[in-house]
Design an enzyme around this catalytic site. Structure first.
Site: not given
Ligand code: 15L
Length: 266
Positions: A51, A72, A136
Site C-alpha cells: 500500500d 501506482g 486526481y
Molecule cells: C488519465 O490520466 C487516466 O489515467 C486515463 O484513464 C485516461 O482517462 C486519460 O487520463 C485521459 O485523459 O484520457
C-alpha cells in the site's frame, strides 16, 4: 543500457499490464508491485504487494532498486480520501524512501489532467501553469512538485510524463490529440532510463498526433520521437456525433474530467 533492478509500481493496472512484459530488456531484475496480489511471476521478476500509503512497506519496496517507473495510485478522478492515500501520501512516501535508499531516478506517470483546464486551442510546453481539473489532477501536480523539490534540494532525478490517453486506439475526438500508443510510451520510458542526466523534466506523453496540443521541444535532449499517430483512427472517430461546442468537455484539454465532482456527486 541494462539496469540491475527496475521497479514497476501499479503493475496490476491498465498500463502496468502493458509495460510489465516489456521491461526485461531494460533490467536484469524487474520488481513489480501493486496493492492487489500479482500472479504469474516470470523468472526475471520479484513480486511485491504494498500500500503506497504505508511508509515502511514502500521503504521495503524500493530497497535495492536502481530506477522506478511509478504508475501506482488512483488513475481516475474521484473522492479525496483514496487519492490522498495512494497519490499524495503515496508519492511522498515513494520519493522519501527512494532518496534514503539511494534510488537513481523516478519515472513518474503524471497526467494531462495537471493541465486539464487549459483550452484545447492552446499549445503548451513545460512552462504552462498547472491548471488541474480535479482531485486526481491536483494529486499529479503534487507529484510533479515533489519531483521539482527533490531535484532542487537533493539532486534526485525524475522525469514526469504527462500521459495523454494511452489506450489501444483513439476513441473520440479529444483522443485524436491526446492518444499515446503503447509502443511510443515504451520508447519514451526507454529514453527516460537511458538519458545520462534528466534533472527534473516534464514531458508530454502523446504520439505524433494532429491537432497537436503539446510541444516537447524543451525535452528534446531525451531523444524521443513518437513513431505512431492517431491519424489511423480519424475516420472512425469522426463518424461519431461531435460534442456541443459549448460543452466544457469540448473546450478544455482535460475533456470530461473537467466536469467531475463535487464528490460525491450532488
Ligand atoms: C488519465 O490520466 C487516466 O489515467 C486515463 O484513464 C485516461 O482517462 C486519460 O487520463 C485521459 O485523459 O484520457
Amino acid at each position: 543500457m541494462k539496469l540491475k533492478r527496475i521497479l514497476l509500481t501499479g503493475a496490476g493496472g491498465g498500463l502496468g499490464k502493458v509495460l510489465r512484459p516489456r521491461l526485461a530488456k531494460y533490467a536484469e531484475i524487474v520488481r513489480i508491485s501493486d496493492v492487489e496480489p500479482l500472479e504469474n511471476k516470470e523468472s526475471v521478476e520479484e513480486i511485491d504487494q504494498s500500500d503506497l500509503g504505508d511508509f515502511d512497506a514502500v521503504a521495503q519496496m524500493v530497497a535495492g532498486v536502481d530506477m522506478i517507473i511509478h504508475l501506482g495510485g488512483m488513475s481516475l478522478d474521484g473522492p479525496f480520501e483514496p487519492i490522498l492515500n495512494a497519490n499524495i501520501r503515496g508519492v511522498y512516501n515513494l520519493y522519501e524512501a527512494s532518496r534514503i535508499a539511494g534510488v537513481k531516478r523516478i519515472i513518474f506517470a503524471s497526467s494531462n489532467h495537471v493541465i486539464g483546464f487549459h483550452k484545447q486551442s492552446d499549445l503548451l510546453d513545460d512552462s504552462a501553469p498547472m491548471r488541474p481539473d480535479g482531485n486526481y489532477g491536483v494529486s499529479k501536480a503534487f507529484g510533479e512538485l515533489l519531483s521539482r523539490f527533490y531535484f532542487d534540494r537533493y539532486g534526485f532525478e525524475s522525469v514526469c510524463i504527462r500521459i495523454g490517453s494511452s489506450f489501444p486506439k483513439a476513441l473520440d475526438r479529444r483522443m485524436l490529440s491526446t492518444w499515446l500508443s503503447y509502443d511510443d510510451l515504451e520508447a519514451l520510458i526507454a529514453r527516460c532510463i537511458a538519458a545520462p542526466k534528466v534533472g527534473h523534466t516534464v514531458v508530454y506523453g502523446a504520439s505524433n498526433n494532429t491537432p497537436r496540443w503539446w510541444d516537447n521541444s524543451h525535452a528534446s535532449f531525451l531523444g524521443w520521437q513518437p513513431a505512431d499517430s492517431s491519424d489511423q483512427f480519424r475516420e472512425e472517430v469522426l463518424k461519431g456525433p461531435p460534442l456541443d461546442p459549448a460543452d466544457p468537455a469540448a473546450i478544455y484539454q482535460g475533456g470530461g474530467f473537467v466536469k467531475f465532482g463535487p464528490y460525491p456527486p450532488k
